[in-house]
Scaffold this motif. Structure first.
Motif, short mmCIF file in Angstrom:
data_model
loop_
_atom_site.label_atom_id
_atom_site.label_comp_id
_atom_site.label_asym_id
_atom_site.label_seq_id
_atom_site.Cartn_x
_atom_site.Cartn_y
_atom_site.Cartn_z
N ALA A 71 7.90 -6.29 0.31
CA ALA A 71 8.91 -5.23 0.34
C ALA A 71 8.74 -4.25 -0.81
CB ALA A 71 10.31 -5.85 0.31
N GLU A 72 8.36 -4.76 -1.99
CA GLU A 72 8.23 -3.87 -3.15
C GLU A 72 7.09 -2.88 -2.96
OE1 GLU A 72 7.70 -4.10 -8.03
OE2 GLU A 72 7.79 -5.93 -6.81
N PHE A 73 5.98 -3.33 -2.39
CA PHE A 73 4.87 -2.42 -2.12
C PHE A 73 5.28 -1.33 -1.13
CE2 PHE A 73 1.70 -6.07 -3.09
CZ PHE A 73 1.93 -5.88 -4.44
N LEU A 74 6.01 -1.72 -0.09
CA LEU A 74 6.46 -0.75 0.91
C LEU A 74 7.43 0.26 0.31
CD1 LEU A 74 7.00 -3.16 3.93
CD2 LEU A 74 5.10 -1.57 3.61
N VAL A 75 8.34 -0.20 -0.52
CA VAL A 75 9.32 0.69 -1.14
C VAL A 75 8.64 1.68 -2.08
CG1 VAL A 75 11.26 0.78 -2.75
CG2 VAL A 75 11.25 -0.90 -0.90
N ASN A 76 7.69 1.19 -2.87
CA ASN A 76 6.98 2.08 -3.80
C ASN A 76 6.23 3.18 -3.05
OD1 ASN A 76 7.88 0.67 -6.02
ND2 ASN A 76 6.02 -0.54 -6.23
N TYR A 77 5.58 2.81 -1.96
CA TYR A 77 4.86 3.84 -1.19
C TYR A 77 5.82 4.81 -0.54
CZ TYR A 77 2.28 6.15 2.46
OH TYR A 77 1.74 7.12 3.28
N SER A 78 6.91 4.30 0.03
CA SER A 78 7.87 5.17 0.72
C SER A 78 8.47 6.19 -0.24
CB SER A 78 8.97 4.32 1.35
OG SER A 78 9.91 5.14 2.00
N LYS A 79 8.76 5.77 -1.46
CA LYS A 79 9.39 6.68 -2.42
C LYS A 79 8.42 7.71 -2.98
CE LYS A 79 13.20 3.73 -3.90
NZ LYS A 79 13.89 3.08 -5.05
N CYS A 80 7.14 7.40 -3.01
CA CYS A 80 6.19 8.36 -3.56
C CYS A 80 5.72 9.37 -2.53
CB CYS A 80 4.99 7.64 -4.17
SG CYS A 80 3.81 6.98 -2.97
N ASP A 81 6.09 9.18 -1.25
CA ASP A 81 5.69 10.12 -0.21
C ASP A 81 6.55 11.38 -0.31
OD1 ASP A 81 4.29 11.13 1.86
OD2 ASP A 81 5.10 9.79 3.40
N ARG A 82 5.94 12.54 -0.08
CA ARG A 82 6.65 13.81 -0.21
C ARG A 82 7.41 14.15 1.05
NH1 ARG A 82 1.92 17.73 -2.40
NH2 ARG A 82 1.05 17.02 -0.42
#
Length: 320
Positions: free
Chosen positions: A300-311
């Motif tokens: 979940a942490e990997f998914l959250v980090n990627y989702s938040k860095c997407d523009r």
């Protein structure tokens, strides 16, 4: 200070041309050579089987004086001490004794001694430079992902997919592309308030100019919204005279809007000081929660980090 060993033991010591041994170093050797307690037999057996000395390999190192390591055999601690140089003038020599069992740190598969020469990287070390995110180590990827770098966040997901699904990198990359598409769902709707605010501000900025200085626009606005008497035509011959005539009703509007925006800008700066972005953070958390719910099998942490860095405006063009 006389301890007799039942059996001969080998002690590796570093002997330099300088007299670098001290009282502290003697205590260190005494500690290493302390006999072990017997675990079986009677008292006579314990006395006859005194534990052998701890065998250790030691190297005397110094940042100033080059050392030469030799091997000397001693039958007793007293014989070993008799061969040592006088320690009276050296109080810190014990700190120079380090066990040679310490492993040498290495970076990128190159021994530390081969990484730099004269303060510059060697060719062997330069060849190990990772040129893509895919070639970086797990530790490097985790470090960069916490900094919010999209490529590193992607690598974390890809490697997690490899472990969970037991697939190779190329297959895991295909799964990641599906995850990226899922994360883009509803992105335009989330970005609409920002587009709306941008459009209103730009339109209002450019529209205010003709509404103040253009005679036709001033007359139209006055006829539909103000209905006041304009000055005679001889007083509306230049754009400055038009602006002077329209300023009577434009000043309250522009002044109030300017003061409102000034207050809102001040409020925004305080929100930034507090680290608060209400709508932006809300839509980020909502999108991240949706992505985690869509792929619960992955971290979940990997998914959250990627989702938040997407523009919001468009997806990042991720490098390899």
């Amino acid at each position: 200070m006389s301890l007799v060993f039942g059996a001969r033991s080998k002690v590796m010591i570093g002997i330099t041309s300088s007299r670098l041994l001290s009282t502290n170093s003697l205590r260190a050797f005494q500690t290493l050579s302390a006999p072990k307690k017997a675990t079986s037999g009677d008292n006579e057996n314990k006395r006859s089987h005194a534990a052998s000395a701890v065998v250790g390999q030691w190297k005397l190192t110094s940042p100033i004086i080059q050392s030469v390591t030799t091997t000397v055999q001693f039958s007793s601690l007293s014989a070993m001490i008799a061969r040592m140089p006088s320690p009276s003038s050296y109080q810190n020599a014990a700190k120079l004794f380090v066990p040679t069992t310490t492993t040498t740190r290495s970076m990128a598969g190159v021994p530390e001694s081969h990484q730099f020469r004269d303060g510059k990287p060697t060719l062997e070390y330069a060849k190990k430079l990772p040129k893509t995110f895919a070639s970086m180590t797990n530790e490097q990827i985790l470090h960069f992902s916490e900094l919010g770098i999209p490529e590193a966040c992607r690598e974390c997901i890809v490697r997690d997919v490899m472990v969970v699904d037991q697939v190779e990198y190329d297959e895991a990359m295909k799964v990641f592309k599906e995850i990226a598409k899922t994360n883009r769902k509803g992105m335009n709707a989330s970005a609409f308030p920002f587009y709306f605010g941008l459009g209103i501000s730009v339109t209002g900025a450019y529209a205010s100019i003709p509404l103040v200085f253009n005679l036709e626009c001033v007359e139209w606005f006055n006829h539909n919204f103000v209905t006041t008497e304009l000055p005679p035509e001889e007083d509306l011959e230049t754009w400055l005279e038009v602006g002077s005539a329209s300023w009577g009703w434009m000043e309250p509007v522009l002044g109030q809007v300017s003061f409102f925006l000034l207050c809102m800008q001040f409020a925004r700066s305080q929100l930034q000081n507090l680290g608060i972005r209400p709508y932006f953070h809300w839509q980020q958390e909502r999108r991240a929660a949706y992505l985690v719910g869509s792929y619960p099998q992955y971290d979940a942490e990997f998914l959250v980090n990627y989702s938040k860095c997407d523009r919001l405006v468009e997806a990042h063009e991720l490098k390899e």
